[in-house]
Design a protein around this motif. Structure first.
Motif, PDB file in Angstrom:
ATOM      1  N   ARG A 130      44.166  49.970  46.647  1.00  0.00           N
ATOM      2  CA  ARG A 130      45.004  49.066  47.444  1.00  0.00           C
ATOM      3  C   ARG A 130      44.829  47.592  47.082  1.00  0.00           C
ATOM      4  NH1 ARG A 130      47.709  49.236  51.676  1.00  0.00           N
ATOM      5  NH2 ARG A 130      46.550  47.552  52.713  1.00  0.00           N
ATOM      6  N   PRO A 131      43.602  47.086  46.886  1.00  0.00           N
ATOM      7  CA  PRO A 131      43.467  45.661  46.567  1.00  0.00           C
ATOM      8  C   PRO A 131      44.186  45.312  45.272  1.00  0.00           C
ATOM      9  CG  PRO A 131      41.355  46.562  47.261  1.00  0.00           C
ATOM     10  CD  PRO A 131      42.288  47.725  47.082  1.00  0.00           C
ATOM     11  N   PRO A 132      44.808  44.136  45.209  1.00  0.00           N
ATOM     12  CA  PRO A 132      45.543  43.746  44.005  1.00  0.00           C
ATOM     13  C   PRO A 132      44.628  43.201  42.912  1.00  0.00           C
ATOM     14  CG  PRO A 132      45.741  42.035  45.647  1.00  0.00           C
ATOM     15  CD  PRO A 132      44.974  43.159  46.297  1.00  0.00           C
ATOM     16  N   ARG A 133      45.155  43.216  41.692  1.00  0.00           N
ATOM     17  CA  ARG A 133      44.485  42.603  40.559  1.00  0.00           C
ATOM     18  C   ARG A 133      44.794  41.104  40.538  1.00  0.00           C
ATOM     19  NH1 ARG A 133      47.287  45.663  35.930  1.00  0.00           N
ATOM     20  NH2 ARG A 133      48.831  46.295  37.485  1.00  0.00           N
ATOM     21  N   VAL A 134      44.036  40.353  39.736  1.00  0.00           N
ATOM     22  CA  VAL A 134      44.327  38.932  39.522  1.00  0.00           C
ATOM     23  C   VAL A 134      45.159  38.831  38.248  1.00  0.00           C
ATOM     24  CG1 VAL A 134      43.386  36.631  39.157  1.00  0.00           C
ATOM     25  CG2 VAL A 134      42.202  38.236  40.677  1.00  0.00           C
ATOM     26  N   ALA A 135      46.424  38.449  38.395  1.00  0.00           N
ATOM     27  CA  ALA A 135      47.381  38.530  37.292  1.00  0.00           C
ATOM     28  C   ALA A 135      46.957  37.718  36.078  1.00  0.00           C
ATOM     29  CB  ALA A 135      48.757  38.078  37.775  1.00  0.00           C
ATOM     30  N   GLN A 136      46.344  36.555  36.289  1.00  0.00           N
ATOM     31  CA  GLN A 136      46.000  35.685  35.159  1.00  0.00           C
ATOM     32  C   GLN A 136      44.772  36.148  34.378  1.00  0.00           C
ATOM     33  OE1 GLN A 136      46.619  34.588  38.373  1.00  0.00           O
ATOM     34  NE2 GLN A 136      47.134  32.404  38.342  1.00  0.00           N
ATOM     35  N   CYS A 137      44.046  37.110  34.889  1.00  0.00           N
ATOM     36  CA  CYS A 137      42.840  37.564  34.204  1.00  0.00           C
ATOM     37  C   CYS A 137      43.194  38.612  33.149  1.00  0.00           C
ATOM     38  CB  CYS A 137      41.842  38.146  35.201  1.00  0.00           C
ATOM     39  SG  CYS A 137      41.073  36.902  36.252  1.00  0.00           S
ATOM     40  N   PRO A 138      42.722  38.467  31.916  1.00  0.00           N
ATOM     41  CA  PRO A 138      43.118  39.380  30.850  1.00  0.00           C
ATOM     42  C   PRO A 138      42.466  40.755  30.920  1.00  0.00           C
ATOM     43  CG  PRO A 138      41.619  37.732  30.016  1.00  0.00           C
ATOM     44  CD  PRO A 138      41.932  37.337  31.419  1.00  0.00           C
ATOM     45  N   LEU A 139      41.381  40.901  31.672  1.00  0.00           N
ATOM     46  CA  LEU A 139      40.768  42.200  31.900  1.00  0.00           C
ATOM     47  C   LEU A 139      40.658  42.453  33.397  1.00  0.00           C
ATOM     48  CD1 LEU A 139      37.841  42.603  29.320  1.00  0.00           C
ATOM     49  CD2 LEU A 139      39.976  43.893  29.423  1.00  0.00           C
ATOM     50  N   GLN A 140      41.116  43.619  33.818  1.00  0.00           N
ATOM     51  CA  GLN A 140      41.130  43.974  35.245  1.00  0.00           C
ATOM     52  C   GLN A 140      40.661  45.419  35.393  1.00  0.00           C
ATOM     53  OE1 GLN A 140      45.293  43.738  35.391  1.00  0.00           O
ATOM     54  NE2 GLN A 140      45.415  41.525  35.726  1.00  0.00           N
ATOM     55  N   LEU A 141      39.690  45.648  36.251  1.00  0.00           N
ATOM     56  CA  LEU A 141      39.125  46.979  36.450  1.00  0.00           C
ATOM     57  C   LEU A 141      39.354  47.421  37.886  1.00  0.00           C
ATOM     58  CD1 LEU A 141      35.604  46.336  34.824  1.00  0.00           C
ATOM     59  CD2 LEU A 141      37.759  46.842  33.663  1.00  0.00           C
ATOM     60  N   GLU A 142      40.166  48.444  38.070  1.00  0.00           N
ATOM     61  CA  GLU A 142      40.304  49.036  39.402  1.00  0.00           C
ATOM     62  C   GLU A 142      39.117  49.970  39.614  1.00  0.00           C
ATOM     63  OE1 GLU A 142      44.134  50.692  40.297  1.00  0.00           O
ATOM     64  OE2 GLU A 142      45.146  49.348  38.891  1.00  0.00           O
ATOM     65  N   ALA A 143      38.494  49.903  40.788  1.00  0.00           N
ATOM     66  CA  ALA A 143      37.249  50.632  40.982  1.00  0.00           C
ATOM     67  C   ALA A 143      37.090  51.064  42.438  1.00  0.00           C
ATOM     68  CB  ALA A 143      36.064  49.757  40.564  1.00  0.00           C
ATOM     69  N   CYS A 144      36.055  51.892  42.650  1.00  0.00           N
ATOM     70  CA  CYS A 144      35.710  52.354  43.999  1.00  0.00           C
ATOM     71  C   CYS A 144      34.198  52.294  44.140  1.00  0.00           C
ATOM     72  CB  CYS A 144      36.211  53.776  44.216  1.00  0.00           C
ATOM     73  SG  CYS A 144      35.922  54.402  45.893  1.00  0.00           S
ATOM     74  N   ALA A 145      33.719  51.622  45.178  1.00  0.00           N
ATOM     75  CA  ALA A 145      32.285  51.502  45.419  1.00  0.00           C
ATOM     76  C   ALA A 145      31.713  52.853  45.831  1.00  0.00           C
ATOM     77  CB  ALA A 145      32.017  50.456  46.492  1.00  0.00           C
ATOM     78  N   GLN A 146      30.727  53.323  45.086  1.00  0.00           N
ATOM     79  CA  GLN A 146      30.073  54.594  45.384  1.00  0.00           C
ATOM     80  C   GLN A 146      28.821  54.397  46.225  1.00  0.00           C
ATOM     81  OE1 GLN A 146      31.578  57.713  43.878  1.00  0.00           O
ATOM     82  NE2 GLN A 146      33.061  56.046  44.055  1.00  0.00           N
ATOM     83  N   ARG A 147      28.155  53.273  46.053  1.00  0.00           N
ATOM     84  CA  ARG A 147      26.967  52.944  46.830  1.00  0.00           C
ATOM     85  C   ARG A 147      26.966  51.477  47.176  1.00  0.00           C
ATOM     86  NH1 ARG A 147      22.082  55.506  43.343  1.00  0.00           N
ATOM     87  NH2 ARG A 147      22.823  57.644  43.336  1.00  0.00           N
ATOM     88  N   VAL A 148      26.601  51.145  48.412  1.00  0.00           N
ATOM     89  CA  VAL A 148      26.414  49.767  48.841  1.00  0.00           C
ATOM     90  C   VAL A 148      25.085  49.716  49.584  1.00  0.00           C
ATOM     91  CG1 VAL A 148      27.312  47.840  50.196  1.00  0.00           C
ATOM     92  CG2 VAL A 148      28.910  49.414  49.080  1.00  0.00           C
ATOM     93  N   GLY A 149      24.120  49.011  49.057  1.00  0.00           N
ATOM     94  CA  GLY A 149      22.802  48.932  49.686  1.00  0.00           C
ATOM     95  C   GLY A 149      22.137  47.615  49.354  1.00  0.00           C
ATOM     96  N   THR A 150      20.968  47.382  49.920  1.00  0.00           N
ATOM     97  CA  THR A 150      20.254  46.129  49.674  1.00  0.00           C
ATOM     98  C   THR A 150      19.346  46.250  48.456  1.00  0.00           C
ATOM     99  OG1 THR A 150      18.519  46.800  51.216  1.00  0.00           O
ATOM    100  CG2 THR A 150      20.298  45.437  52.088  1.00  0.00           C
ATOM    101  N   ASP A 151      18.995  45.100  47.894  1.00  0.00           N
ATOM    102  CA  ASP A 151      18.073  45.069  46.765  1.00  0.00           C
ATOM    103  C   ASP A 151      16.641  45.279  47.259  1.00  0.00           C
ATOM    104  OD1 ASP A 151      16.787  41.862  46.277  1.00  0.00           O
ATOM    105  OD2 ASP A 151      18.013  42.430  47.994  1.00  0.00           O
ATOM    106  N   ALA A 152      15.684  45.293  46.332  1.00  0.00           N
ATOM    107  CA  ALA A 152      14.299  45.602  46.674  1.00  0.00           C
ATOM    108  C   ALA A 152      13.720  44.625  47.691  1.00  0.00           C
ATOM    109  CB  ALA A 152      13.441  45.621  45.416  1.00  0.00           C
ATOM    110  N   ALA A 153      14.152  43.364  47.639  1.00  0.00           N
ATOM    111  CA  ALA A 153      13.638  42.360  48.570  1.00  0.00           C
ATOM    112  C   ALA A 153      14.443  42.280  49.861  1.00  0.00           C
ATOM    113  CB  ALA A 153      13.615  40.991  47.890  1.00  0.00           C
ATOM    114  N   GLY A 154      15.581  42.953  49.912  1.00  0.00           N
ATOM    115  CA  GLY A 154      16.420  42.903  51.104  1.00  0.00           C
ATOM    116  C   GLY A 154      17.242  41.641  51.244  1.00  0.00           C
ATOM    117  N   ASP A 155      17.364  40.867  50.153  1.00  0.00           N
ATOM    118  CA  ASP A 155      18.075  39.583  50.226  1.00  0.00           C
ATOM    119  C   ASP A 155      19.535  39.672  49.789  1.00  0.00           C
ATOM    120  OD1 ASP A 155      15.711  38.336  51.009  1.00  0.00           O
ATOM    121  OD2 ASP A 155      15.103  37.986  48.935  1.00  0.00           O
ATOM    122  N   PHE A 156      19.882  40.706  49.023  1.00  0.00           N
ATOM    123  CA  PHE A 156      21.223  40.818  48.466  1.00  0.00           C
ATOM    124  C   PHE A 156      21.734  42.246  48.607  1.00  0.00           C
ATOM    125  CE2 PHE A 156      19.147  37.376  46.182  1.00  0.00           C
ATOM    126  CZ  PHE A 156      20.083  36.366  46.266  1.00  0.00           C
TER     127      PHE A 156
END
Length: 215
Positions: A130-156
């Motif tokens: 559903r989200p659109p691509r950025v037309a001016q960008c010469p490379l565009q990757l449509e994707a789906c997040a498989q995992r979303v979690g925090t880093d080892a320190a919990g900051d990101f």
């Protein structure tokens, strides 16, 4: 660079121990498009992205709208700008898609619901997400997040996104192949908070499928 001479005759560089505030060794800048709760779309620049096979790993702040969107709606587009587009990328740096105030030691964020317009970017319909691509960008990757979690320190947040479709400007594609022409593609690189492009080619890996000058 200073050097030291060892007793065995080997010369080794003498290094200085430092404590950098950030460790951006030089990674591509990407623009992430995600879907907001109301069905509109958020556009955010990030500077921590790397690919492994058909998966792109992204590093995000924990308090941004992009992370909140992906936790609830995993579809996204990863658009890669070119070096000359850095001013448009930088325009998005102080903007946020969250109505709640955000804090940062070096930035004052301003809420902006239409970051495409604010940055001078144009949305382009995607094929598989559903989200659109950025037309001016010469490379565009449509994707789906498989995992979303925090880093080892919990900051990101660490996002593992599986790429579904790759769209490339024809000038970047080796004719008659599915390969990107390395000499034609120069990503925008974020190197210790400065923007760079690529320099001249120095060589290629033995496993390259687009070699030049091999004997």
């Amino acid at each position: 660079m200073t050097v030291t001479q060892r007793l065995d005759g080997a010369v080794r560089p003498s290094h200085q121990t430092i404590t950098p505030s950030i460790l951006y060794f030089g990674t591509p800048v990407v623009l992430l498009t995600t879907e907001n709760p109301d069905g509109s779309f958020n556009l955010a620049p990030i500077s921590s992205a790397w690919a492994l096979g058909q998966v792109v790993v992204l590093g995000l702040s924990t308090d941004g709208q992009t992370g909140a969107n992906l936790a609830a709606r995993p579809e996204l587009v990863i658009s890669l700008p070119e070096p000359h587009q850095w001013p448009q990328v930088e325009r998005l740096g102080d903007l946020t898609g969250r109505a709640e105030p955000r804090t940062h030691p070096r930035r004052v964020f301003q809420y902006e619901p239409d970051k495409f317009a604010a940055g001078g970017w144009h949305p382009q319909p995607s094929v598989a997400v559903r989200p659109p691509r950025v037309a001016q960008c010469p490379l565009q990757l449509e994707a789906c997040a498989q995992r979303v979690g925090t880093d080892a320190a919990g900051d990101f947040l660490i996002v593992e996104a599986r790429v579904l479709k790759v769209h490339a400007d024809p000038r970047l594609v080796v004719p008659g192949t599915q390969h990107i022409e390395p000499a034609a593609w120069s990503p925008l690189i974020y190197n210790f908070r400065h923007y760079f492009g690529l320099g001249p080619e120095r060589g290629f890996a033995d496993i390259s499928e687009t070699p030049r000058g091999r004997e």
